[in-house]
Motif scaffolding. Sequence first.
Motif: not given
Length: 209
Positions: A151, A154, A198-206, A209
């Motif tokens: 990041r 950040s 934000e990082n956890e949300a991004r990893l969750h989306l990945k 997918s």
Amino acid sequence: MSGTGWSIKLYHAADEAIWVLRLNCCWLGFTLLGGVLFGIGPASLAAYSLARRRTFGESFHIVPAFTTAFRREFRRGTLLGLPLAAAAIVLIGNYLLFASLGQKATLPRLGSLLALVALGVITAYLLPMAVHFDLGVRELLPKASLIALARPASSVILLFVALSIAYVSVRFPVFGILLAGGAWIQLDTWLCLRFFAENEARLHLKGNS
């Protein structure tokens, strides 16, 4: 309505300033209580722990809460704080040594400065991470280093905030003594909790997918 709105904002600003002052005083006091070298690690973890609770809207009495957190984090804080403090001392010493040698030591001086900045950014992630996640001491440095690299935007924000506080502290020494440490701890915690989310949300989306 406008006057009421401004009075509420002023009240909240004053409340935050008083909180930062009290947090700073506790952090400095308990650092000195531990003889600085053995106090800065536990005091920092205690301060970050309370800053996290404050961010989540908890209400508590700061002195007994800080005392409890300091005692709870003494061992872990010492294990984290001593290596970080030692590394910072070595890098600052190297920078000052190379600076005294003039232009012939420009490259190693810049290398020491970059290493010191990198250590500061990693520490800015590591301490909030230590009080937010259930991680062992050995896990914190690799994970904090990874998120600092993953990041960059950040990391730049954290560096900008730290430099801004340092600049204001140099221009206004009273601010530096009374508020700088507490202001940095609270802002660093507030920002990092959002970066982590934000990082956890991004990893969750990945993962989905």
